[in-house]
Motif scaffolding. Structure first.
Motif, short mmCIF file in Angstrom:
data_model
loop_
_atom_site.label_atom_id
_atom_site.label_comp_id
_atom_site.label_asym_id
_atom_site.label_seq_id
_atom_site.Cartn_x
_atom_site.Cartn_y
_atom_site.Cartn_z
N TRP A 1 5.43 19.13 -9.13
CA TRP A 1 5.00 19.61 -7.80
C TRP A 1 5.75 18.78 -6.75
CZ3 TRP A 1 0.33 18.05 -4.53
CH2 TRP A 1 0.16 18.95 -3.46
N TYR A 2 7.00 19.21 -6.46
CA TYR A 2 7.88 18.41 -5.61
C TYR A 2 7.51 18.47 -4.13
CZ TYR A 2 10.63 18.23 -9.86
OH TYR A 2 11.04 18.02 -11.17
N LEU A 3 6.63 19.38 -3.78
CA LEU A 3 6.13 19.41 -2.42
C LEU A 3 5.43 18.10 -2.06
CD1 LEU A 3 5.82 21.39 0.04
CD2 LEU A 3 3.54 21.91 -0.86
N LEU A 4 4.89 17.42 -3.09
CA LEU A 4 4.18 16.16 -2.86
C LEU A 4 5.09 15.09 -2.26
CD1 LEU A 4 1.53 14.60 -3.19
CD2 LEU A 4 2.23 14.00 -5.51
N ASP A 5 6.38 15.13 -2.61
CA ASP A 5 7.34 14.16 -2.05
C ASP A 5 7.39 14.26 -0.53
OD1 ASP A 5 9.57 12.17 -2.59
OD2 ASP A 5 10.70 13.71 -1.49
N ALA A 6 7.38 15.51 -0.03
CA ALA A 6 7.40 15.72 1.42
C ALA A 6 6.08 15.27 2.05
CB ALA A 6 7.66 17.19 1.72
N LEU A 7 4.96 15.54 1.37
CA LEU A 7 3.65 15.15 1.91
C LEU A 7 3.52 13.63 2.00
CD1 LEU A 7 1.38 17.70 0.00
CD2 LEU A 7 2.09 17.79 2.41
N ILE A 8 3.98 12.92 0.95
CA ILE A 8 3.95 11.45 0.98
C ILE A 8 4.85 10.93 2.11
CG2 ILE A 8 4.55 9.35 -0.30
CD1 ILE A 8 3.83 10.89 -2.87
N SER A 9 6.00 11.58 2.26
CA SER A 9 6.94 11.17 3.32
C SER A 9 6.32 11.32 4.70
CB SER A 9 8.22 12.02 3.23
OG SER A 9 8.82 11.89 1.96
N ILE A 10 5.58 12.41 4.90
CA ILE A 10 4.92 12.61 6.19
C ILE A 10 3.90 11.51 6.44
CG2 ILE A 10 3.30 14.11 7.43
CD1 ILE A 10 4.79 16.50 6.17
N GLY A 11 3.13 11.17 5.40
CA GLY A 11 2.13 10.10 5.54
C GLY A 11 2.78 8.78 5.90
N ILE A 12 3.84 8.42 5.18
CA ILE A 12 4.54 7.15 5.47
C ILE A 12 5.23 7.23 6.83
CG2 ILE A 12 6.38 5.59 4.72
CD1 ILE A 12 5.74 6.37 1.84
N GLY A 13 5.75 8.44 7.16
CA GLY A 13 6.41 8.61 8.46
C GLY A 13 5.47 8.33 9.62
N ALA B 1 0.83 -1.21 0.00
CA ALA B 1 0.00 0.00 0.00
C ALA B 1 0.86 1.26 0.00
CB ALA B 1 -0.93 -0.01 1.22
N ALA B 2 1.96 1.24 0.78
CA ALA B 2 2.87 2.40 0.81
C ALA B 2 3.53 2.59 -0.55
CB ALA B 2 3.92 2.20 1.90
#
Length: 309
Positions: A174-186, A157-158
């Motif tokens: 939109w590279y901000l999405l990389d940080a948002l995905i990282s926060i979710g997985i974090g 799923a991740a």
């Protein structure tokens, strides 16, 4: 009562799943550094958490085969719990590191090489699905395998989240999405580590296994023919897959000469209904008849004990 020896085919499937998970972990760590994707590195941390869970599951099978000794009457089963605790602490720290780094990238987004990120995430998803299919066959009848199967599905799923992010960033930048995905997985990693810490600490502190109620078990014991009452009931986990119980049984006078049969019935009831595989049962003595179901433990000094004798 001794637990049955685990099926060798289950151990073989665990080895296969572990190999695939190692390939995924290595690919995501290298790929995360190469593509500058924090999301891939975060997913790698999630994969590492689940790789450790798979190793513990395989280790539990191996530890079950080690004999008890004069210095370790419960064998090496508790080593699994101690390893879980250490792993939980380390992953907890990794989760904080991911969230800290992701917060920095929210303020200052960095370019991500999204196409290789997408490809590596697809490879990770494929490895997860193959590992899940290897474990699925035994996941319905073995709690150990079922837990590992759920871990692998969580990895898949991740990976899907990272794939979606890679596609969006490739077309939109939109590279901000990389940080948002990282926060979710974090946060997923954080709560996974918290669950591991909570469960391992509960076992190390001899807590009643989750899902079991002492009052319900006491009622089931009293329902066995010949058992009039019970006292000094203790239920705890030796490791995540072995539950132990000790109790004093007040047996009716009519069953005085059938105590062995009563104990046999109690043991089978506990195994079938609660999956309790290690039992220590004592037929009640008259001095215990008025005692509570759960006995308070008190410290007694060795000096006092020596003088008493």
């Amino acid at each position: 009562m001794n637990p049955h020896n685990p099926d060798k085919s289950i151990a073989a499937r665990f080895r296969y799943a572990i190999l695939l998970t190692v390939v995924t972990l290595v690919a995501e760590v290298i790929g995360g550094i190469w593509t500058n994707s924090l999301a891939l590195l975060s997913d790698a941390a999630h994969v590492f958490l689940d790789l450790f869970a798979l190793l513990l599951s395989l280790g539990a099978i191996k530890l079950a085969g080690l004999p008890s000794s004069e210095t370790r009457t419960f064998g090496w089963h508790r080593a699994e719990v101690f390893a879980s605790f250490i792993n939980g602490v380390s992953i907890f720290l990794i989760a904080f590191g991911i969230l800290y780094e992701a917060a920095g990238r929210l303020l200052h987004p960095e370019p991500v090489n999204s196409l290789p990120m997408f490809v590596i995430a697809v490879i990770g998803l494929a490895m997860n699905l193959i590992a899940a299919s290897a474990l699925h066959r035994h996941s319905h009848d073995d709690l150990n395998v079922h837990s590992a199967f759920l871990h692998v599905i969580g990895d898949a799923a991740a990976s899907v989240g990272v794939i979606v992010g890679g596609v969006v960033m490739y077309f939109t930048h939109w590279y901000l999405l990389d940080a948002l995905i990282s926060i979710g997985i974090g946060f997923v990693v954080f709560f996974g580590a918290w669950r591991v810490l909570r469960e391992s600490t509960h076992i190390l502190l001899e807590g009643v296994p989750r899902g079991l109620k002492v009052s319900e078990i006491a009622g089931s014991l009293r329902s066995v023919p010949g058992v009039q009452n019970i006292h000094h009931l203790n239920v705890w986990s030796i490791c995540s897959h072995i539950v132990a119980l000790s109790a004093h049984l007040d047996v009716n006078d009519d069953f005085k000469w059938q105590q062995a049969e009563v104990i046999h019935e109690v043991e089978h009831m506990l195994l079938d209904r609660y999956h309790i595989t290690h039992t220590t049962l004592q037929v009640e003595c008259s001095a215990c008849l008025a005692r509570p179901v759960i006995k308070d433990l008190n410290h007694i000094s060795h000096h006092h004990h020596d003088h008493a004798h």
